[in-house]
Design an enzyme around this catalytic site. Structure first.
Site, PDB file in Angstrom:
ATOM      1  N   ASP A  55       0.797  -1.180   0.100  1.00 54.03           N
ATOM      2  CA  ASP A  55       0.129   0.025   0.070  1.00 54.03           C
ATOM      3  C   ASP A  55       0.941   1.142  -0.015  1.00 54.03           C
ATOM      4  OD1 ASP A  55      -2.600  -1.048  -0.285  1.00 54.03           O
ATOM      5  OD2 ASP A  55      -2.955  -1.109   2.063  1.00 54.03           O
ATOM      6  N   HIS A  68      -3.647   3.732  -5.839  1.00 54.98           N
ATOM      7  CA  HIS A  68      -2.738   3.460  -5.260  1.00 54.98           C
ATOM      8  C   HIS A  68      -1.631   2.282  -5.591  1.00 54.98           C
ATOM      9  CE1 HIS A  68      -5.255   0.731  -2.986  1.00 54.98           C
ATOM     10  NE2 HIS A  68      -3.921   0.043  -2.657  1.00 54.98           N
ATOM     11  N   LYS A 118      -0.112   4.602  -1.144  1.00 55.85           N
ATOM     12  CA  LYS A 118      -1.288   5.481  -0.697  1.00 55.85           C
ATOM     13  C   LYS A 118      -0.841   6.703  -0.104  1.00 55.85           C
ATOM     14  CE  LYS A 118      -4.711   2.110   0.690  1.00 55.85           C
ATOM     15  NZ  LYS A 118      -5.416   1.248   1.906  1.00 55.85           N
ATOM     16  N   ASP A 144      -4.738  -9.685   2.332  1.00 58.72           N
ATOM     17  CA  ASP A 144      -4.747  -8.433   2.621  1.00 58.72           C
ATOM     18  C   ASP A 144      -6.326  -8.269   2.871  1.00 58.72           C
ATOM     19  OD1 ASP A 144      -4.428  -5.775   2.509  1.00 58.72           O
ATOM     20  OD2 ASP A 144      -4.762  -5.571   0.341  1.00 58.72           O
ATOM     21  N   HIS A 201      -2.363  -6.229  -6.684  1.00 57.05           N
ATOM     22  CA  HIS A 201      -2.761  -6.705  -5.340  1.00 57.05           C
ATOM     23  C   HIS A 201      -4.366  -6.286  -5.151  1.00 57.05           C
ATOM     24  CE1 HIS A 201      -2.086  -2.690  -3.474  1.00 57.05           C
ATOM     25  NE2 HIS A 201      -2.795  -3.218  -2.641  1.00 57.05           N
TER      26      HIS A 201
HETATM   27 FE   LIG Z   1      -4.275  -1.815  -1.300  1.00 54.46          FE
END
Ligand SMILES: [Fe+2]
Length: 192
Positions: free
Chosen positions: A47, A75, A50, A128, A99
């Site tokens: 991530d 992202h 982000k 996740d 992802h």
């Molecule tokens: Fe993500």
């Protein structure tokens, strides 16, 4: 990752837990050492993109506008971009990029499906989502473990690779309690 987590409290510990469980699942499925190393790095950094998104959007309580949601959906691409210049392993970038793709092709950013997605990305996606459901959000409590397993099972073949979901649930049934407390869920989940 710490900067990201500091700016976005609810992701606190998320990357670490995802890393640990993704590695366990990867090992359980039989990935080799090199693949596990890639999965580990991708899990920690998945991530990272982000960072490029306004924090008021990430922290917004309540429904996102479609414009805000399309920014969030950037992202994986931003993450891949950020890691580009650092000469990161190509496969780490690819795993991060994928992802949020779905097994049925309805994910983002590219709508890749099935075996077009790397196995590592299919593993990361399940873990996740598992972590998100195990964690409390401003708008809901953490879900009970049995319900999370049902939810993953119900989305096997659509959102998730059924083989990865089966393997994950099998692994949790065999030694879930130990794994989950090692990964740090005891602090955050009432069931454990
Ligand atoms: Fe993500």
């Amino acid at each position: 990752v710490n900067a990201l987590e500091a700016s976005d409290m609810y992701t606190k510990g998320h990357s670490e837990r995802v890393k640990m469980l993704a590695l366990e699942l990867g090992r359980y499925i039989g990935l080799d050492v090199r693949e596990l190393e890639i999965l580990e790095q991708a899990s920690i950094l998945h991530d990272i993109g982000k960072i490029g998104i306004e924090s008021f959007i990430l922290q917004k309580q309540g429904k996102l506008t479609s414009k805000e949601y399309s920014l969030i959906k950037l992202h994986p691409l931003i993450g891949e971009e950020i890691l580009g210049p650092i000469d990161t392993l190509e496969s780490v970038r690819q795993t991060i990029l994928q992802h949020h793709e779905r097994y049925d092709g309805n994910g983002y950013p590219y709508g890749l499906r099935g075996e077009e997605l790397s196995l590592k990305a299919r593993i990361l996606s399940v873990v996740d989502t598992f972590d998100a459901m195990m964690s409390e959000r401003s708008y809901r409590k953490a879900l009970p473990l049995y319900q999370i397993k049902e939810e993953l099972g119900a989305n096997a073949g659509s959102q998730f690779d059924p083989y990865v979901v089966d393997s994950f649930i099998e692994m949790l049934n065999i030694r879930g309690e130990m794994l989950l407390s090692l990964a740090g869920y005891a602090k955050l989940h009432a069931v454990l």
